[in-house]
Design an enzyme around this catalytic site. Structure first.
Site, PDB file in Angstrom:
ATOM      1  N   ASN A 194       0.877  -1.177   0.000  1.00 22.85           N
ATOM      2  CA  ASN A 194       0.000   0.000   0.000  1.00 22.85           C
ATOM      3  C   ASN A 194       0.910   1.221   0.000  1.00 22.85           C
ATOM      4  O   ASN A 194       2.124   1.105   0.160  1.00 22.85           O
ATOM      5  CB  ASN A 194      -0.954   0.001   1.199  1.00 22.85           C
ATOM      6  CG  ASN A 194      -0.208  -0.037   2.510  1.00 22.85           C
ATOM      7  OD1 ASN A 194       0.492   0.914   2.852  1.00 22.85           O
ATOM      8  ND2 ASN A 194      -0.319  -1.134   3.238  1.00 22.85           N
ATOM      9  N   ASP A 219       1.895  -8.700   1.314  1.00 18.27           N
ATOM     10  CA  ASP A 219       2.755  -7.664   1.914  1.00 18.27           C
ATOM     11  C   ASP A 219       3.206  -8.111   3.310  1.00 18.27           C
ATOM     12  O   ASP A 219       4.415  -8.137   3.626  1.00 18.27           O
ATOM     13  CB  ASP A 219       1.934  -6.363   1.979  1.00 18.27           C
ATOM     14  CG  ASP A 219       2.737  -5.130   2.338  1.00 18.27           C
ATOM     15  OD1 ASP A 219       3.983  -5.211   2.389  1.00 18.27           O
ATOM     16  OD2 ASP A 219       2.115  -4.069   2.564  1.00 18.27           O
ATOM     17  N   ALA A 240      -7.106  -7.859  -0.919  1.00 17.97           N
ATOM     18  CA  ALA A 240      -7.787  -6.790  -0.182  1.00 17.97           C
ATOM     19  C   ALA A 240      -8.311  -5.691  -1.112  1.00 17.97           C
ATOM     20  O   ALA A 240      -9.298  -5.021  -0.786  1.00 17.97           O
ATOM     21  CB  ALA A 240      -6.826  -6.195   0.841  1.00 17.97           C
TER      22      ALA A 240
END
Ligand code: AR6
Length: 173
Positions: free
Chosen positions: A24, A34, A125
Site C-alpha cells: 500500500n 505484503d 484486499a
C-alpha cells in the site's frame, strides 16, 4: 528466450532476483502478501521501506508506481514494491493496475534482474476479480520489452487465481 509462467505457491519461498510486493502507499507493511513478505524478510525490509519514504517518496508511493529495496532474508536480491488500485475504494481503472506491472518491469530491467516473480496484484484486499487481475497482468507483461529478463513468474496463492492466470497465458498463444 523470455518465459512467462504461472505456478500455485507462496511468493515468500520463490527464488527469483526480484520479488514483487503488492503493497500500500505507506510502504510500511500490511496484510496479505505484503505482510507475508515483511515477516519472511525480517526487519531489514521495513527499514529499507522507511528509507524510501524518508528520501524518494515522502508522501507515499502513488498507485501504479513501483520502487525497489533490498530483500532482507528473502530468497531474492530485491523486492519491488508497487501499489495496486483499490477497487473497493472506487479505483477501477485497469490502466492503473497495468501500470503496476509495467513500472515493476521497468525497474527490474534497470536493476539487471533476470528473474522476476509477481503475486496477483490487487486480487486480495483491493478487490479485483481473478479473470480481470490475470488478464491485465499477462497483457501488461507481454507488452513490455523485458530486456534482460529471462523469466517472469506469476505466483498464485489459490487455485481459482492460478487457473485464471493459466487461461490468460493461454490466450496469448
Ligand atoms: N504468496 C503469494 N500470494 C499471496 C500470498 C503469498 N504469500 N499471500 C497472499 N497472496 P493482497 P492487494 C495473494 O491482499 O489486493 C495488503 O494489506 C492473495 O491471495 O496481498 O494488492 C497491503 O498492505 C491475493 O490473491 O494484495 C495493501 O494494503 C494476492 O496475493 C493491500 O493488502 C493479492 O492480495 C493490497 O491489496
Amino acid at each position: 528466450m523470455q518465459i512467462m509462467d504461472a505456478v500455485r505457491g507462496d511468493l515468500t519461498t520463490q527464488p527469483a532476483d526480484a520479488l514483487v510486493n503488492a503493497a500500500n502507499s505507506t510502504l510500511l507493511g500490511g496484510g496479505g502478501v505484503d505482510g507475508a513478505l515483511h515477516a519472511a524478510a525480517g526487519p531489514a525490509l521495513l527499514e529499507a521501506c522507511r528509507q524510501v519514504r524518508a528520501t524518494q517518496w515522502p508522501d507515499g508511493l502513488p498507485v501504479g508506481e513501483a520502487v525497489a529495496t533490498p530483500a532482507g532474508l528473502l530468497p531474492a536480491r530485491w523486492v519491488i514494491h508497487t501499489v495496486g488500485p483499490n477497487r473497493n475504494r472506487g479505483q477501477v481503472e485497469e490502466t492503473q493496475l497495468a501500470s503496476c506491472y509495467t513500472r515493476c518491469l521497468d525497474i527490474a530491467v534497470e536493476l539487471g534482474a533476470r528473474t522476476v516473480a509477481f503475486p496477483a496484484i490487487g486480487a486480495g484486499a483491493y478487490g479485483w476479480d481473478a479473470p480481470t487481475a490475470a488478464r491485465v497482468a499477462v497483457l501488461a507483461t507481454a507488452a513490455h520489452p523485458r530486456t534482460g529478463i529471462e523469466r517472469v513468474r506469476f505466483v498464485l496463492f489459490n487455485e481459482p487465481l492460478h487457473t485464471a492466470f493459466l487461461d490468460a497465458l493461454q490466450g496469448l498463444i
